[in-house]
Design a protein around this motif. Structure first.
Motif, mmCIF file in Angstrom:
data_model
loop_
_atom_site.group_PDB
_atom_site.id
_atom_site.type_symbol
_atom_site.label_atom_id
_atom_site.label_comp_id
_atom_site.label_asym_id
_atom_site.label_seq_id
_atom_site.Cartn_x
_atom_site.Cartn_y
_atom_site.Cartn_z
ATOM 1 N N THR A 130 49.207 -38.458 65.744
ATOM 2 C CA THR A 130 49.552 -37.036 65.778
ATOM 3 C C THR A 130 49.874 -36.584 64.364
ATOM 4 N N ASN A 131 49.979 -35.265 64.178
ATOM 5 C CA ASN A 131 50.258 -34.775 62.826
ATOM 6 C C ASN A 131 51.699 -35.003 62.399
ATOM 7 N N ALA A 132 52.554 -35.505 63.288
ATOM 8 C CA ALA A 132 53.927 -35.846 62.925
ATOM 9 C C ALA A 132 54.057 -37.317 62.537
ATOM 10 N N ASN B 251 55.329 -27.972 68.421
ATOM 11 C CA ASN B 251 55.133 -29.414 68.191
ATOM 12 C C ASN B 251 53.755 -29.880 68.632
ATOM 13 N N SER B 252 52.753 -29.064 68.357
ATOM 14 C CA SER B 252 51.406 -29.398 68.820
ATOM 15 C C SER B 252 50.440 -29.470 67.643
ATOM 16 N N GLY C 88 58.251 -33.759 62.048
ATOM 17 C CA GLY C 88 58.555 -33.380 63.421
ATOM 18 C C GLY C 88 60.021 -33.045 63.602
ATOM 19 N N ALA C 89 60.295 -32.059 64.417
ATOM 20 C CA ALA C 89 61.665 -31.617 64.679
ATOM 21 C C ALA C 89 61.928 -31.665 66.178
ATOM 22 N N TRP D 109 57.828 -28.854 60.043
ATOM 23 C CA TRP D 109 57.607 -28.409 58.667
ATOM 24 C C TRP D 109 56.325 -29.036 58.129
ATOM 25 N N PRO D 110 55.369 -28.211 57.662
ATOM 26 C CA PRO D 110 54.102 -28.761 57.167
ATOM 27 C C PRO D 110 54.252 -29.348 55.766
ATOM 28 N N LEU D 111 53.991 -30.635 55.619
ATOM 29 C CA LEU D 111 54.024 -31.265 54.304
ATOM 30 C C LEU D 111 52.658 -31.244 53.620
#
Length: 604
Positions: free
Chosen positions: A212-214, A287-288, A300-301, A395-397
């Motif tokens: 996943t992107n997290a 969160n998707s 991820g939060a 938050w996008p890194l």
């Protein structure tokens, strides 16, 4: 002999016994032998999760590292009046070493490094790694690569805010002396670039690892390596002499950035531009994954607390009044001149700059030009209502559009002018912003200087409020020039001169029902803004009338920008910036006092 795990950040601070206890409790290893923590893939993954956890929360990318440290530059500023001992001191380049906002993020980053060091040391020593199955060894390799990448991210964050910092690549229990002096940032960058080369072999692509992107994938490893390479090639404030200086052998690092970005771009099935700029950021609120995995990695939060969740959308973002359904936002303000960096055809304008708020009756109403917000983040895009502050907004890194722009920048530097691939990379980003109006995209320069200036501008427009701009300007050695230029633009804006000659002094509007399911552009179009011409989109670019029309409310536009907004000890824009000094933050005073080998530097 069993070794108790020691947290370097506690050793560095030694401020109070309670502060160390907090970190030891968070680590949850105080009585666990290192070997026991890594004797299975499941236990090793638990240790790795502990490293990831240091990205999140109020003292990580849940608030301070994402929303407080990156401002101000030529796009956004923190709201409120100057105080050297709070977030506004940081935002105005006037922070005191006693500012408590400087303390816990610094310690948390070192706590993350300590946890990563434990993984990096012990994974190769694990019985699973030594004698386990091929599948288990491959999994442990992945964990090792993720730990190397996380450590690189923590050090990158430390360096871009504090410059030279103590460097530790082994657990604290293995050190003879815990009181470490500063290490030159270029040495740390070199190690991180090398570590990330190793990690890129160990960590799978998104599709290969069902990532996943997290969670870190090969795309982020390579993207972070490119980002650090560009920082290594660029300018930074040195200790001796105390001047902004470019790193040595920049072409070597531009080549690394180029190669890594190109590899990501060649794997279009892993990450690509989302056709919708807005959809990318809405995905962060749930969160998707966005549809094309443009978000390569985000923090991820979750959990509804200050340690693991985020205040993104509550502290910052579109303002929602206290008695509205949502309550929150407004802690970060877009400069009025930033709105006018976009053309009216650019779909990013109304996403990056919120020119309205949601009032107590859930209606949209215009705000003054000094109250614009960063509109990519909205509590009303979550499923949380009421006074809650932790919204589980990620938050996008790193995004794919950033990769395209880094590639184009590196290509231009290496070849002395942009290649066709570099121009096409920028054009892809630009075309998305002008969907439906491609004829308005404009011409992309083909000479080195012109293309670089175009990249500087395009990154301003594309990456607004993503915690990148200030650090871009620093590595280009443009921060001083852009702050000076922005003051000049704000003055021209207030006076209605130059490029702002046709910007209205005031606007007149009627409130409208706010519908969070509509697009950012639709939200603006739904507000009845008085205009006598045929093309309503021109209302922001035509001089206003004097008398308030019947039934409309008057709102100050240019009129809101007073001299105190531009230059004032309390309210002014970036008023304490000093070149060759304030490009970096001071280290919190108690941390300096607790380590006799640590120096403050940079004139603090």
């Amino acid at each position: 002999m069993k070794k108790t795990i020691i947290i370097l950040s506690c050793i560095l601070s030694l401020t109070t016994l309670n502060s160390c206890n907090d970190y030891l409790e968070a680590e949850n290893y105080s009585s666990v032998a290192e070997a026991q923590q890594f004797d299975s893939t499941a236990d090793t993954f638990s240790a790795l999760v502990g490293v990831y956890s240091q990205l999140a929360g109020d003292d990580g990318y849940g608030q301070r590292l994402s929303l407080i440290y990156p401002h101000s530059s030529d796009d956004f500023r923190t709201s409120g009046d100057y105080n050297c001992n709070d977030r506004r001191g940081i935002a105005t380049f006037g922070s005191c070493p006693t500012n408590t906002e400087l303390n816990k993020p610094f310690l948390k980053l070192y706590s993350g490094i300590e946890r990563a060091n434990l993984c990096i040391k012990n994974i190769p020593l694990s019985p699973v790694y030594q004698t386990g199955s091929d599948a288990d060894k491959k999994l442990m390799d992945r964990y090792l690569g993720e730990a190397l990448t996380l450590r690189a991210q923590f050090y990158y964050e430390l360096i871009r805010n504090w410059g030279d910092v103590p460097f530790q690549d082994k657990p604290s229990a293995d050190l003879e002396d815990l009181y470490l002096a500063k290490t030159d940032r270029d040495f740390i960058y070199e190690r991180m670039i090398s570590d990330l080369a190793q990690a890129s072999v160990l960590v799978p692509w998104r599709s290969e690892g069902s990532t996943t992107n997290a969670r870190i994938s090969k795309g982020f490893v390579k993207g972070l390596r490119a980002r650090i390479a560009l920082a290594r090639a660029g300018y930074s404030l040195r200790r001796s002499p105390q001047v902004m200086a470019q790193g040595s052998n920049p072409q070597t690092y531009y080549q690394i950035a180029l190669d890594e970005c190109k590899d990501i771009m060649n794997h279009t099935g892993e990450h690509s531009l989302n056709p919708s700029y807005e959809a990318v950021f809405k995905a962060l609120h749930s969160n998707s994954q966005d549809a094309t995995n443009e978000i390569i990695f985000c923090v991820g939060a979750f959990g509804g607390n200050a340690r693991t969740d985020s205040k993104i959308g509550y502290y910052n973002g579109l303002k929602h009044d206290d008695n509205s359904n949502w309550k929150g936002g407004g802690g970060i303000n877009a400069l009025p001149t930033y709105f006018y960096e976009f053309t009216k055809y650019d779909l990013r304008r109304d996403m990056n700059v919120g020119i309205f708020k949601v009032n107590n009756t859930n209606q949209a109403e215009l705000v003054t030009a000094i109250s614009f917000t960063d509109s990519k983040y909205r509590k009303s895009w979550t499923n949380i209502t009421g006074p809650s502050q932790n919204l589980a907004v990620d938050w996008p890194l790193l995004r794919f559009s950033d990769v395209l722009l880094m590639f184009a920048e590196a290509d231009n530097e290496i070849h002395g002018a942009p290649s066709a691939d570099a121009i096409n990379a920028v054009k892809a980003v630009r075309n998305r912003a002008y969907i439906g109006n491609l004829a308005q995209v404009g011409t992309i320069p083909t000479d080195k200087t012109g293309f670089f200036k175009y990249i500087v501008q395009e990154r301003l427009l594309e990456l607004g409020s993503e915690g990148i701009r200030k650090y871009d300007l620093i590595r280009w050695n443009l921060l001083d020039a852009k702050i000076t230029e922005t003051r000049q633009k704000l003055t021209a804006f207030a006076n209605g001169t130059g490029q702002y000659a046709n910007v209205p002094l005031n606007l007149y509007f009627k409130k409208s029902v706010y519908d969070p399911t509509k697009s950012a552009q639709q939200n603006i179009n739904d507000i009845d803004i008085y205009y006598t011409g045929g093309d309503k989109s021109q209302v922001f670019y035509m001089a206003s009338q004097d008398a308030t029309p019947t039934g409309y409310t008057k709102i100050a536009w240019r009129a809101a920008v007073l001299p105190t907004y531009i230059s004032d000890p309390v309210k002014g824009f970036a008023q304490y910036f000093q070149p060759n000094k304030r490009e970096l933050l001071p280290i919190y005073s108690d941390i300096i006092q607790s380590n006799y080998n640590l120096t403050q530097d940079y004139g603090y």
